[in-house]
Write a protein that holds these residues in place. Sequence first.
Motif, PDB file in Angstrom:
ATOM      1  N   GLY A 146      67.155  69.364  66.506  1.00 17.14           N
ATOM      2  CA  GLY A 146      65.914  69.223  67.251  1.00 17.14           C
ATOM      3  C   GLY A 146      65.719  67.806  67.759  1.00 17.14           C
ATOM      4  O   GLY A 146      66.339  66.859  67.280  1.00 17.14           O
ATOM      5  N   LYS A 147      64.837  67.644  68.729  1.00 17.68           N
ATOM      6  CA  LYS A 147      64.620  66.319  69.314  1.00 17.68           C
ATOM      7  C   LYS A 147      63.178  66.174  69.771  1.00 17.68           C
ATOM      8  O   LYS A 147      62.546  67.136  70.184  1.00 17.68           O
ATOM      9  CB  LYS A 147      65.585  66.080  70.479  1.00 17.68           C
ATOM     10  CG  LYS A 147      65.463  67.096  71.581  1.00 17.68           C
ATOM     11  CD  LYS A 147      66.641  67.038  72.521  1.00 17.68           C
ATOM     12  CE  LYS A 147      66.375  68.002  73.685  1.00 17.68           C
ATOM     13  NZ  LYS A 147      67.560  68.617  74.187  1.00 17.68           N
ATOM     14  N   LEU A 148      62.704  64.959  69.657  1.00 20.81           N
ATOM     15  CA  LEU A 148      61.350  64.621  70.082  1.00 20.81           C
ATOM     16  C   LEU A 148      61.401  63.287  70.810  1.00 20.81           C
ATOM     17  O   LEU A 148      61.792  62.271  70.228  1.00 20.81           O
ATOM     18  CB  LEU A 148      60.406  64.531  68.876  1.00 20.81           C
ATOM     19  CG  LEU A 148      58.961  64.145  69.180  1.00 20.81           C
ATOM     20  CD1 LEU A 148      58.292  65.209  70.046  1.00 20.81           C
ATOM     21  CD2 LEU A 148      58.180  63.926  67.888  1.00 20.81           C
ATOM     22  N   ALA A 149      61.044  63.298  72.087  1.00 22.67           N
ATOM     23  CA  ALA A 149      61.061  62.081  72.897  1.00 22.67           C
ATOM     24  C   ALA A 149      59.768  61.294  72.701  1.00 22.67           C
ATOM     25  O   ALA A 149      58.671  61.864  72.738  1.00 22.67           O
ATOM     26  CB  ALA A 149      61.244  62.432  74.369  1.00 22.67           C
ATOM     27  N   ILE A 150      59.899  60.003  72.480  1.00 28.43           N
ATOM     28  CA  ILE A 150      58.760  59.096  72.366  1.00 28.43           C
ATOM     29  C   ILE A 150      58.700  58.266  73.646  1.00 28.43           C
ATOM     30  O   ILE A 150      59.592  57.458  73.916  1.00 28.43           O
ATOM     31  CB  ILE A 150      58.906  58.160  71.146  1.00 28.43           C
ATOM     32  CG1 ILE A 150      59.156  58.964  69.865  1.00 28.43           C
ATOM     33  CG2 ILE A 150      57.680  57.266  71.024  1.00 28.43           C
ATOM     34  CD1 ILE A 150      58.042  59.897  69.495  1.00 28.43           C
ATOM     35  N   GLN A 151      57.664  58.482  74.439  1.00 29.85           N
ATOM     36  CA  GLN A 151      57.564  57.786  75.719  1.00 29.85           C
ATOM     37  C   GLN A 151      57.235  56.311  75.505  1.00 29.85           C
ATOM     38  O   GLN A 151      56.331  55.964  74.732  1.00 29.85           O
ATOM     39  CB  GLN A 151      56.488  58.435  76.601  1.00 29.85           C
ATOM     40  CG  GLN A 151      56.637  59.937  76.802  1.00 29.85           C
ATOM     41  CD  GLN A 151      57.917  60.298  77.538  1.00 29.85           C
ATOM     42  OE1 GLN A 151      58.526  59.474  78.200  1.00 29.85           O
ATOM     43  NE2 GLN A 151      58.320  61.558  77.420  1.00 29.85           N
ATOM     44  N   LEU A 152      57.961  55.450  76.189  1.00 32.58           N
ATOM     45  CA  LEU A 152      57.614  54.035  76.201  1.00 32.58           C
ATOM     46  C   LEU A 152      56.329  53.835  76.999  1.00 32.58           C
ATOM     47  O   LEU A 152      55.971  54.674  77.837  1.00 32.58           O
ATOM     48  CB  LEU A 152      58.759  53.219  76.815  1.00 32.58           C
ATOM     49  CG  LEU A 152      60.086  53.251  76.052  1.00 32.58           C
ATOM     50  CD1 LEU A 152      61.157  52.478  76.823  1.00 32.58           C
ATOM     51  CD2 LEU A 152      59.938  52.684  74.643  1.00 32.58           C
ATOM     52  N   ASP A 153      55.649  52.733  76.760  1.00 29.05           N
ATOM     53  CA  ASP A 153      54.396  52.495  77.484  1.00 29.05           C
ATOM     54  C   ASP A 153      54.674  52.020  78.903  1.00 29.05           C
ATOM     55  O   ASP A 153      55.835  51.991  79.358  1.00 29.05           O
ATOM     56  CB  ASP A 153      53.498  51.509  76.718  1.00 29.05           C
ATOM     57  CG  ASP A 153      54.079  50.105  76.603  1.00 29.05           C
ATOM     58  OD1 ASP A 153      54.986  49.745  77.390  1.00 29.05           O
ATOM     59  OD2 ASP A 153      53.627  49.346  75.718  1.00 29.05           O
ATOM     60  N   ASN A 211      55.708  52.266  71.626  1.00 30.43           N
ATOM     61  CA  ASN A 211      54.417  52.730  71.138  1.00 30.43           C
ATOM     62  C   ASN A 211      54.607  53.017  69.650  1.00 30.43           C
ATOM     63  O   ASN A 211      55.145  54.060  69.273  1.00 30.43           O
ATOM     64  CB  ASN A 211      53.984  53.984  71.894  1.00 30.43           C
ATOM     65  CG  ASN A 211      52.618  54.484  71.476  1.00 30.43           C
ATOM     66  OD1 ASN A 211      52.218  54.376  70.321  1.00 30.43           O
ATOM     67  ND2 ASN A 211      51.887  55.066  72.419  1.00 30.43           N
ATOM     68  N   VAL A 212      54.207  52.079  68.820  1.00 29.91           N
ATOM     69  CA  VAL A 212      54.474  52.174  67.384  1.00 29.91           C
ATOM     70  C   VAL A 212      53.821  53.407  66.790  1.00 29.91           C
ATOM     71  O   VAL A 212      54.439  54.143  65.997  1.00 29.91           O
ATOM     72  CB  VAL A 212      53.987  50.900  66.656  1.00 29.91           C
ATOM     73  CG1 VAL A 212      54.171  51.051  65.142  1.00 29.91           C
ATOM     74  CG2 VAL A 212      54.726  49.679  67.162  1.00 29.91           C
ATOM     75  N   GLU A 213      52.584  53.655  67.168  1.00 32.50           N
ATOM     76  CA  GLU A 213      51.864  54.801  66.617  1.00 32.50           C
ATOM     77  C   GLU A 213      52.569  56.108  66.956  1.00 32.50           C
ATOM     78  O   GLU A 213      52.704  56.995  66.105  1.00 32.50           O
ATOM     79  CB  GLU A 213      50.433  54.825  67.151  1.00 32.50           C
ATOM     80  CG  GLU A 213      49.588  55.948  66.580  1.00 32.50           C
ATOM     81  CD  GLU A 213      48.165  55.921  67.089  1.00 32.50           C
ATOM     82  OE1 GLU A 213      47.402  56.865  66.774  1.00 32.50           O
ATOM     83  OE2 GLU A 213      47.797  54.971  67.811  1.00 32.50           O
ATOM     84  N   ALA A 214      53.034  56.240  68.205  1.00 32.98           N
ATOM     85  CA  ALA A 214      53.732  57.468  68.605  1.00 32.98           C
ATOM     86  C   ALA A 214      55.047  57.638  67.854  1.00 32.98           C
ATOM     87  O   ALA A 214      55.439  58.756  67.503  1.00 32.98           O
ATOM     88  CB  ALA A 214      53.980  57.448  70.116  1.00 32.98           C
ATOM     89  N   CYS A 215      55.738  56.525  67.613  1.00 26.27           N
ATOM     90  CA  CYS A 215      57.008  56.597  66.873  1.00 26.27           C
ATOM     91  C   CYS A 215      56.806  57.116  65.455  1.00 26.27           C
ATOM     92  O   CYS A 215      57.619  57.889  64.941  1.00 26.27           O
ATOM     93  CB  CYS A 215      57.662  55.222  66.813  1.00 26.27           C
ATOM     94  SG  CYS A 215      58.390  54.650  68.360  1.00 26.27           S
TER      95      CYS A 215
END
Length: 344
Positions: free
Chosen positions: A114-121, A127-131
């Motif tokens: 599985g994979k989950l992309a964390i968008q950069l700002d 985005n530390v919180e999103a990570c």
Amino acid sequence: MKVEELVRGNIKSLRPFSSARAEYTGDAKVLLDANESPYPTDYNRYPDPHQKELKEIIGSFLNIQTEEIILGNGSDEIIDLIVRTFCTPSHDRIRFIQPSFGMYEVVADINDVGKLAIQLDERFDLNVEACLSDQQSIDKLLFLCSPNNPTGNLLTEERVIDVIKGWKGLVIMDEAYIEYCERISLVHRLNEFKNLIVLQTFSKAMGGAGLRLGMGFAHAEVIQYLNKIKPPYNINSHTQIKAKTFLSQRDIINQRIERTILERVRVSEILSEIQGIERVFPSDTNFLLVRCREHLALYKFLCDAGIIVRDRSQLHGCQQCLRITIGQDKENDVLIDSVKKFYT
């Protein structure tokens, strides 16, 4: 964090392939173990399966132990080894920043992970919180890239450290372009962060793309597990010899890095003045991300002129963008003249 708890169950119990030569620790005089041809060519013998001499040179250069080093056929092989060691297919998941190097996602797909992309700002920063949000037991790996490809920028170090401290699995920091910036590699913080893996490569500043040699650095326990599934003799003899040569030519390589940085500044300044170029993003690498009007038409125009750049416009935040590698002076001049001609 206990590394053992992150490893796939079948990998923990795996009995890895081992050759007689890999197990032998003395100075062999007669080699009759591997069914090789005994007749001398440059390559009739298998290469050193542990790459001992090369790792000793790399370890000395970076001031780390050889037990903290793994070498692969490009960083791609090491990325694949990491995913296969720690992620159970159809169960576990990786996270990765976006936009970034596409192989993290591809390797996950190949291994049915599985994979989950964390968008950069908006500044292409972490985005530390999103990570770190909503971490689950299936979230084994987090892939970062700094300086980042294709955006060219460094991720803010404080944010990176906050993410490493807060992530419950392994953080993989891809430093393929680290030689082109002033920041010190995170290799020097391996003792501080047991959950950190750092990737570097011979393909960029070292000038060894054709060798396909990537380097991974991590706590010895992590490397031990990766070595369990690493193919035997995965780094060929020619690559090991040439890599040692490159490492002995640091002065030449450093001069080329300095020249590339100067050209990066020059090309960026000239492109920024061309009407039709909307933005040249800041770069700490050997390439520029450039936002262009009529970017697809410009891309085709350059291709027709025999100039190959990379269309990155389909990536998040990179709309209308081309990625342009910094070449030698004359190559850059050809590129600049062609861009000017297109917008004339």
